[in-house]
Design a protein around this motif. Structure first.
Motif, PDB file in Angstrom:
ATOM      1  N   VAL A  15       0.791  -1.380  -0.017  1.00 29.40           N
ATOM      2  CA  VAL A  15      -0.127  -0.155   0.023  1.00 29.40           C
ATOM      3  C   VAL A  15       0.834   1.169   0.011  1.00 29.40           C
ATOM      4  O   VAL A  15       0.758   2.291  -0.748  1.00 29.40           O
ATOM      5  CB  VAL A  15      -1.071  -0.119   1.135  1.00 29.40           C
ATOM      6  CG1 VAL A  15      -1.839   1.411   1.251  1.00 29.40           C
ATOM      7  CG2 VAL A  15      -1.945  -1.252   1.004  1.00 29.40           C
ATOM      8  N   GLY A  16       1.858   1.327   0.893  1.00 25.76           N
ATOM      9  CA  GLY A  16       2.810   2.285   0.822  1.00 25.76           C
ATOM     10  C   GLY A  16       3.443   2.637  -0.596  1.00 25.76           C
ATOM     11  O   GLY A  16       3.662   3.732  -0.812  1.00 25.76           O
ATOM     12  N   MET A  17       3.640   1.550  -1.464  1.00 25.94           N
ATOM     13  CA  MET A  17       4.387   1.773  -2.671  1.00 25.94           C
ATOM     14  C   MET A  17       3.436   2.502  -3.418  1.00 25.94           C
ATOM     15  O   MET A  17       3.759   3.033  -4.472  1.00 25.94           O
ATOM     16  CB  MET A  17       4.742   0.338  -3.251  1.00 25.94           C
ATOM     17  CG  MET A  17       6.142  -0.043  -2.565  1.00 25.94           C
ATOM     18  SD  MET A  17       6.685  -1.498  -3.029  1.00 25.94           S
ATOM     19  CE  MET A  17       6.663  -1.193  -4.995  1.00 25.94           C
ATOM     20  N   GLN A  18       2.135   2.355  -3.241  1.00 26.81           N
ATOM     21  CA  GLN A  18       1.330   2.796  -4.317  1.00 26.81           C
ATOM     22  C   GLN A  18       1.207   4.456  -3.981  1.00 26.81           C
ATOM     23  O   GLN A  18       1.054   5.302  -5.107  1.00 26.81           O
ATOM     24  CB  GLN A  18      -0.218   2.541  -3.889  1.00 26.81           C
ATOM     25  CG  GLN A  18      -1.447   3.473  -4.514  1.00 26.81           C
ATOM     26  CD  GLN A  18      -1.420   2.978  -5.957  1.00 26.81           C
ATOM     27  OE1 GLN A  18      -1.062   2.042  -6.599  1.00 26.81           O
ATOM     28  NE2 GLN A  18      -1.739   3.936  -6.874  1.00 26.81           N
ATOM     29  N   TYR A  19       1.616   4.731  -2.873  1.00 33.07           N
ATOM     30  CA  TYR A  19       1.870   6.253  -2.675  1.00 33.07           C
ATOM     31  C   TYR A  19       3.143   6.896  -3.216  1.00 33.07           C
ATOM     32  O   TYR A  19       3.273   7.949  -3.397  1.00 33.07           O
ATOM     33  CB  TYR A  19       1.588   6.519  -1.148  1.00 33.07           C
ATOM     34  CG  TYR A  19      -0.037   6.301  -0.950  1.00 33.07           C
ATOM     35  CD1 TYR A  19      -0.724   7.282  -1.155  1.00 33.07           C
ATOM     36  CD2 TYR A  19      -0.282   5.216   0.018  1.00 33.07           C
ATOM     37  CE1 TYR A  19      -2.255   7.249  -0.890  1.00 33.07           C
ATOM     38  CE2 TYR A  19      -1.653   5.052   0.075  1.00 33.07           C
ATOM     39  CZ  TYR A  19      -2.533   6.341  -0.253  1.00 33.07           C
ATOM     40  OH  TYR A  19      -3.917   5.834  -0.069  1.00 33.07           O
ATOM     41  N   ASN A  75       9.103   8.838  -9.174  1.00 32.27           N
ATOM     42  CA  ASN A  75      10.658   8.534  -9.387  1.00 32.27           C
ATOM     43  C   ASN A  75      10.910   7.128  -9.510  1.00 32.27           C
ATOM     44  O   ASN A  75      10.458   6.321  -8.758  1.00 32.27           O
ATOM     45  CB  ASN A  75      11.161   8.986  -7.899  1.00 32.27           C
ATOM     46  CG  ASN A  75      12.589   8.919  -8.388  1.00 32.27           C
ATOM     47  OD1 ASN A  75      13.297   8.397  -8.997  1.00 32.27           O
ATOM     48  ND2 ASN A  75      13.723   9.667  -7.267  1.00 32.27           N
ATOM     49  N   PRO A  76      11.087   6.777 -10.560  1.00 34.55           N
ATOM     50  CA  PRO A  76      11.147   5.170 -11.095  1.00 34.55           C
ATOM     51  C   PRO A  76      12.190   4.439 -10.360  1.00 34.55           C
ATOM     52  O   PRO A  76      12.013   3.291  -9.879  1.00 34.55           O
ATOM     53  CB  PRO A  76      11.568   5.026 -12.482  1.00 34.55           C
ATOM     54  CG  PRO A  76      11.903   6.454 -12.879  1.00 34.55           C
ATOM     55  CD  PRO A  76      11.521   7.567 -11.811  1.00 34.55           C
ATOM     56  N   ARG A  77      13.431   5.177  -9.770  1.00 30.78           N
ATOM     57  CA  ARG A  77      14.340   4.657  -8.916  1.00 30.78           C
ATOM     58  C   ARG A  77      13.874   4.199  -7.440  1.00 30.78           C
ATOM     59  O   ARG A  77      14.162   3.199  -6.803  1.00 30.78           O
ATOM     60  CB  ARG A  77      15.653   5.629  -8.550  1.00 30.78           C
ATOM     61  CG  ARG A  77      16.211   5.642 -10.050  1.00 30.78           C
ATOM     62  CD  ARG A  77      17.375   6.720 -10.003  1.00 30.78           C
ATOM     63  NE  ARG A  77      17.882   6.759 -11.291  1.00 30.78           N
ATOM     64  CZ  ARG A  77      18.847   7.712 -11.654  1.00 30.78           C
ATOM     65  NH1 ARG A  77      19.074   8.561 -10.598  1.00 30.78           N
ATOM     66  NH2 ARG A  77      19.468   7.609 -12.799  1.00 30.78           N
TER      67      ARG A  77
END
Length: 125
Positions: free
Chosen positions: A76-80, A88-90
């Motif tokens: 869920v945190g990665m969605q934000y 930022n793709p990195r």
């Protein structure tokens, strides 16, 4: 899916073996450890890996239940991390790698049993 995998693994145990143990006076628990467990151990590791990956990658339930951003799970945190204005793709790639590390560790620990469980379902005889 996990229930079907375990049912298929249990069906592969010859009924004659279980009947012979019953005739010899073995109780249910005495039949489980020396007869059933060695035959289904590989499939149990497959089911454990699938269950862990399903729980680890769960997105919808934590999104619905959690309201405090400090308690968000990793998925869920990665969605934000990817917002509408900038992504930022990195940082997203780093978060993906961090989320993948526990799955790789569990797979590496169970790979011997995992492949044995997969092979047992494909070989007849």
């Amino acid at each position: 899916m996990n229930v079907l995998l375990m049912a298929a693994a249990c069906r592969m145990i010859p009924p004659e073996t279980l009947e012979a143990a019953t005739i010899d006076g073995a109780t249910t628990f005495q039949r489980l450890r020396p007869i059933v467990w060695p035959n289904v151990r590989g499939m149990v590791s497959v089911v454990a890996l699938f269950a862990f990956i399903g729980a680890w990658d769960d997105f919808l339930w934590p999104l619905v239940v959690l309201s405090d951003p400090d308690k968000y799970t990793l998925t869920v945190g990665m969605q934000y991390l990817s917002s509408n204005f900038s992504a930022n793709p990195r940082v997203i790639a780093a978060g993906t790698m961090i989320a993948l590390i526990p799955i790789i560790i569990l797979f590496a620990a169970l790979q011997k049993h995992f492949f044995r469980g997969v092979e047992e379902g494909s070989v007849k005889g």
